[in-house]
Every structure is written in C-alpha cells, then in structure tokens.
Design a protein around this motif. Structure first.
Motif, PDB file in Angstrom:
ATOM      1  N   THR A  60       0.825  -1.212   0.000  1.00 14.13           N
ATOM      2  CA  THR A  60       0.000   0.000   0.000  1.00 14.13           C
ATOM      3  C   THR A  60       0.858   1.260   0.000  1.00 14.13           C
ATOM      4  O   THR A  60       0.570   2.217  -0.723  1.00 14.13           O
ATOM      5  CB  THR A  60      -0.953   0.005   1.207  1.00 14.13           C
ATOM      6  OG1 THR A  60      -1.637  -1.249   1.265  1.00 14.13           O
ATOM      7  CG2 THR A  60      -1.956   1.129   1.105  1.00 14.13           C
ATOM      8  N   TRP A 112      -8.996   0.537   0.963  1.00 18.27           N
ATOM      9  CA  TRP A 112      -8.126  -0.588   0.643  1.00 18.27           C
ATOM     10  C   TRP A 112      -7.394  -1.038   1.906  1.00 18.27           C
ATOM     11  O   TRP A 112      -7.380  -2.226   2.248  1.00 18.27           O
ATOM     12  CB  TRP A 112      -7.151  -0.145  -0.441  1.00 18.27           C
ATOM     13  CG  TRP A 112      -6.318  -1.217  -1.058  1.00 18.27           C
ATOM     14  CD1 TRP A 112      -6.532  -2.554  -1.047  1.00 18.27           C
ATOM     15  CD2 TRP A 112      -5.121  -1.014  -1.810  1.00 18.27           C
ATOM     16  NE1 TRP A 112      -5.541  -3.205  -1.756  1.00 18.27           N
ATOM     17  CE2 TRP A 112      -4.672  -2.271  -2.225  1.00 18.27           C
ATOM     18  CE3 TRP A 112      -4.396   0.097  -2.180  1.00 18.27           C
ATOM     19  CZ2 TRP A 112      -3.515  -2.432  -2.991  1.00 18.27           C
ATOM     20  CZ3 TRP A 112      -3.252  -0.069  -2.946  1.00 18.27           C
ATOM     21  CH2 TRP A 112      -2.833  -1.326  -3.342  1.00 18.27           C
ATOM     22  N   ALA A 150     -15.024   1.086  -0.904  1.00 17.49           N
ATOM     23  CA  ALA A 150     -14.362   1.087  -2.216  1.00 17.49           C
ATOM     24  C   ALA A 150     -15.386   1.133  -3.347  1.00 17.49           C
ATOM     25  O   ALA A 150     -15.218   1.882  -4.322  1.00 17.49           O
ATOM     26  CB  ALA A 150     -13.465  -0.147  -2.353  1.00 17.49           C
TER      27      ALA A 150
END
Length: 181
Positions: A60, A112, A150
């Motif tokens: 990430t 995420w 998301a």
C-alpha cells in the motif's frame, strides 16, 4: 469517450501498474520459498498488526508513493491518467498543492487499507485458533465496510465525476488542457 469513462479506463491501466508490483512481490516470495523451503511466519513473529504494517510498507505504501509522486509531479497524472489524457487539478482549475495530493492519496487508499486491516485480523484468529476457528463478527463487518467504501468511491466517480478523495482534497480530474505551441 466521456471523462468518466476515461477515468475508469485510467483506473484499469493504473491497476496494471499495481499488479506489476504485486507480481514482483510474488516473485520475491517464490524465491524466498524456493530458497528456504517455507515462507516466514509473519503472524507468529509480529502478530496481525505487525504483519499488516510489514505488508502495508511493501504494497500500500509503495502504491501510495506512486500515486502521490505522479499526481503531484509535472504531469499531475498517473500513468493511466496520462494515457487517457487526464490530469488532476484543483476545483478552481489551479495546480493542487502537494499537501492536497497527499490528502487525496491517503483518502483514496483508506478503504483498501481498512480491508487489509480486517483481513489480517481474520488471519490472526485462524493462525491462533486453527482453520475451524469462528472469526469475530466485528472482523466481517469491518471487511465488508472496507469493500463497501471502495464500491461507493467508484460509484461516486461514475455518478458525479468526483470521489471522496477529490472532495476531501478539493480536486477534480479533467481532460488535459492542450498547450499552445
């Protein structure tokens, strides 16, 4: 092609960049496995929080750096946005400050990473209690909340042309202005 369609196409192209990095990580993992005969037990060594932090830094964070550096750079667009002729600008048409792009990036990656947090919690329960363990309800709620966020981000971009990350940062995505020669 509409700006929103271009933006979704740009998302797909940028995901190819992310997948390429994931393939690199997968190859490194395969090399570690072939060399050692096993993978490191990060859950046993670091627990769910430490494991998430490690993989956050490997995936990430790297994706965040990619997004931040490209959208705060001279093109104001990721590789996918450049291919689709798009750029990130302030709502007033100005060049957004780097702090705005940083905020945009953090808000964009939040769902995420939220999902990753809860996945690591689930893996921690299974690691401690075995594959037949009954994970806690809060873990499933959290995983689904991250996924729903998301989906909501993408739906907002389709419906309005701006996602929560744009709203938070005061940015929008537009067709790149053609520069006169």
């Amino acid at each position: 092609m509409s700006e929103r369609t271009r933006r979704l196409a740009a998302l797909g192209l940028d995901y190819l960049v992310i997948l390429a990095w994931m393939i690199v990580l997968g190859l490194v993992t395969a090399i570690i496995f072939l060399t050692r005969g096993e993978l490191p037990d990060t859950l046993g060594m670091f627990g769910p929080i430490g494991s998430e932090l490690l993989y956050f830094l490997l995936l990430t964070f790297v994706v965040g750096i990619y997004l931040y550096k490209t959208e705060s750079g001279p093109h104001r667009s990721t590789w996918g946005k450049r291919r689709m002729g798009l750029e990130v600008i302030g709502v007033d048409g100005s060049v957004p400050k780097r702090t705005k792009i940083l905020l945009r990036t953090v808000v964009k990656l939040l769902p995420w990473e939220t999902a990753h947090f809860f996945i690591w919690q689930l893996m921690g329960v299974i690691h401690r209690e075995g594959k037949d363990a009954a994970p806690r309800a809060w873990i499933f709620v959290g995983m689904h909340a991250g996924t729903a966020a998301a989906v909501a981000y993408i739906a907002m971009v389709i419906a309005t042309g701006r996602g929560p990350h744009d709203l938070a940062a005061g940015t929008r995505v537009r067709l790149r202005a053609v520069r006169a020669s």
